[in-house]
Write an enzyme that holds these catalytic residues in place. Structure first.
Site, short mmCIF file in Angstrom:
data_model
loop_
_atom_site.label_atom_id
_atom_site.label_comp_id
_atom_site.label_asym_id
_atom_site.label_seq_id
_atom_site.Cartn_x
_atom_site.Cartn_y
_atom_site.Cartn_z
N SER A 135 1.81 -3.40 -0.03
CA SER A 135 0.38 -3.76 0.05
C SER A 135 0.04 -4.71 -1.09
O SER A 135 0.71 -4.72 -2.14
CB SER A 135 -0.46 -2.49 -0.09
OG SER A 135 -1.81 -2.79 -0.33
N TYR A 148 -2.44 5.56 -4.60
CA TYR A 148 -2.07 4.76 -3.42
C TYR A 148 -1.40 3.46 -3.88
O TYR A 148 -0.31 3.11 -3.41
CB TYR A 148 -3.29 4.44 -2.56
CG TYR A 148 -2.94 3.49 -1.43
CD1 TYR A 148 -2.13 3.90 -0.38
CD2 TYR A 148 -3.36 2.15 -1.46
CE1 TYR A 148 -1.75 3.03 0.63
CE2 TYR A 148 -2.99 1.27 -0.44
CZ TYR A 148 -2.19 1.71 0.60
OH TYR A 148 -1.81 0.85 1.59
P1 NDP Z 1 -2.88 3.57 10.46
O1 NDP Z 1 -3.62 4.70 9.85
O2 NDP Z 1 -3.49 2.89 11.64
O3 NDP Z 1 -1.39 4.02 10.83
C1 NDP Z 1 -0.64 4.84 9.98
C2 NDP Z 1 0.58 5.38 10.70
O4 NDP Z 1 1.32 6.19 9.77
C3 NDP Z 1 0.23 6.24 11.90
O5 NDP Z 1 1.08 5.94 12.98
C4 NDP Z 1 0.50 7.66 11.41
O6 NDP Z 1 0.97 8.48 12.47
C5 NDP Z 1 1.63 7.42 10.39
N1 NDP Z 1 1.69 8.51 9.43
C6 NDP Z 1 0.81 8.79 8.43
N2 NDP Z 1 1.16 9.92 7.80
C7 NDP Z 1 2.29 10.36 8.40
C8 NDP Z 1 3.12 11.50 8.23
N3 NDP Z 1 2.89 12.43 7.27
N4 NDP Z 1 4.20 11.66 9.03
C9 NDP Z 1 4.45 10.76 10.01
N5 NDP Z 1 3.71 9.66 10.23
C10 NDP Z 1 2.63 9.49 9.45
O7 NDP Z 1 -2.66 2.54 9.26
P2 NDP Z 1 -1.99 1.07 9.17
O8 NDP Z 1 -1.35 0.68 10.43
O9 NDP Z 1 -3.02 0.18 8.59
O10 NDP Z 1 -0.93 1.35 8.02
C11 NDP Z 1 0.46 1.20 8.18
C12 NDP Z 1 1.06 0.97 6.81
O11 NDP Z 1 0.56 -0.25 6.27
C13 NDP Z 1 0.73 2.04 5.77
O12 NDP Z 1 1.88 2.31 5.01
C14 NDP Z 1 -0.36 1.41 4.93
O13 NDP Z 1 -0.36 1.90 3.60
C15 NDP Z 1 0.06 -0.04 4.97
N6 NDP Z 1 -0.98 -1.01 4.71
C16 NDP Z 1 -2.16 -1.01 5.39
C17 NDP Z 1 -3.13 -1.97 5.11
C18 NDP Z 1 -4.44 -2.01 5.81
O14 NDP Z 1 -5.38 -2.64 5.28
N7 NDP Z 1 -4.61 -1.40 6.96
C19 NDP Z 1 -2.89 -3.01 4.12
C20 NDP Z 1 -1.62 -2.91 3.44
C21 NDP Z 1 -0.71 -1.96 3.75
P3 NDP Z 1 0.47 9.99 12.79
O15 NDP Z 1 -0.91 10.12 12.24
O16 NDP Z 1 0.58 10.10 14.27
O17 NDP Z 1 1.48 10.84 12.09
C1 8X3 Z 2 -4.58 -1.55 1.59
C2 8X3 Z 2 -4.98 -2.94 1.27
O1 8X3 Z 2 -6.86 -4.45 0.43
O2 8X3 Z 2 -7.48 -2.45 1.67
O3 8X3 Z 2 -3.20 -1.44 1.40
O4 8X3 Z 2 -6.59 -2.24 -0.59
S1 8X3 Z 2 -6.57 -3.01 0.67
#
Ligand code: NDP
Ligand code: 8X3
Length: 249
Positions: A135, A148
């Site tokens: 991120s 985080y």
């Molecule tokens: P979502 O919340 O839409 O998706 C997160 C996914 O992670 C879901 O499929 C969820 O599946 C899975 N997950 C979470 N906890 C667990 C667990 N304990 N076991 C198994 N699966 C798990 O978020 P994003 O698509 O936005 O995020 C994806 C990745 O990208 C993350 O690592 C996030 O930190 C990162 N990210 C996101 C950003 C954003 O702004 N959205 C920016 C930068 C990075 P389920 O709940 O079914 O288990």
């Molecule tokens: C999350 C990105 O910009 O929302 O990983 O903090 S931001």
């Protein structure tokens, strides 16, 4: 180019969009997540090219049980996308329940390490690829980012370390570092507050999941002699602020 890709966190956001894109492009896709109904819906949508695994990424034994029954046609994994992850809360450190810090570390770091360690032998055998979802929070501190951001900085550095360890083995490693993207991320972060999520992204024109899926696909499509070390991407409407200064007067 096609092969087999395993995407953690395929039930939502980046992971779901990536599963759809690679399946459309002719890949065998393994998708993981805790929500069995979402995994079943993806299987229904994507057909026999998709295999779902339902387990909590923090539960190593549950993960192992799913690999024990992985069908032969999905075993030759070429790409691991370490995407499952979450942020919990936006409070500054003193206001965060310790259990939330533990959940973020267990999910974003320990769970990710479990599956990475498990798949390293096949990825080495197949001269494969690991794509980690870090991120912008790994680089740019903000109040409320605390653990985080720390987990994502770990992931960025772990990616670089893995690159060094894979030297000479033909395994490629990439850290993808996005800024604001509208997924379920903020709903999860706020404990289910859809209004807070809608307000955060309103007017931002944020990144969307397909943008990240396309980025992952582009990384995977590079010739085998190229390693994309890292990619940082943000919406145009997100940028940087200065240091904060407190005065004791
Ligand atoms: P979502 O919340 O839409 O998706 C997160 C996914 O992670 C879901 O499929 C969820 O599946 C899975 N997950 C979470 N906890 C667990 C667990 N304990 N076991 C198994 N699966 C798990 O978020 P994003 O698509 O936005 O995020 C994806 C990745 O990208 C993350 O690592 C996030 O930190 C990162 N990210 C996101 C950003 C954003 O702004 N959205 C920016 C930068 C990075 P389920 O709940 O079914 O288990
Ligand atoms: C999350 C990105 O910009 O929302 O990983 O903090 S931001």
């Amino acid at each position: 180019m096609s092969g087999t890709i395993l995407i953690t966190g395929a039930t939502s956001g980046f992971g779901q969009a990536t599963a759809r894109l690679f399946a459309k492009d002719g890949w065998q896709v393994v998708g993981t997540g805790r929500r069995a109904d979402r995994i079943a819906a993806l299987r229904e949508e994507l057909g026999p090219a998709f295999h779902g695994m339902v387990f909590d990424i923090t539960d190593e034994a549950a993960m192992q049980s799913e690999f024990d029954v992985l069908p032969a046609e999905f075993k030759d994994i070429d790409i691991l996308v370490n995407n499952a992850g979450l942020a919990l809360g936006t409070a500054t450190a003193p206001g965060v329940p310790l259990k939330d810090w533990h959940t973020m570390v267990n999910t974003n770091i320990t769970g990710l390490l479990n599956i990475t360690h498990h798949l390293l032998p096949v990825l080495i055998e197949r001269r494969g690829m690991i794509i980690n979802l870090s991120s912008v929070a790994a680089h740019w501190p903000y109040a409320g980012g605390n653990v985080y951001a720390g987990t994502k900085a770990f992931l960025r550095q772990f990616s670089l370390g893995l690159r060094s360890d894979m030297h000479g083995k033909g395994v490629r490693v990439t850290s993808i570092e996005p800024g604001m993207c509208e997924t379920e991320f903020t709903v999860v972060r706020t404990g289910g507050n859809q209004d807070a999520s809608d307000t955060l992204y309103k007017g931002v024109n944020p990144i969307v999941p397909d943008d990240i899926a396309n980025t992952i696909h582009w990384v995977a499509s590079q010739p085998k002699h190229i390693n994309i070390n890292s990619i940082e991407l943000m919406p145009v409407n997100q940028s940087f602020a200065g240091f904060q200064v407190h005065r004791d007067v």
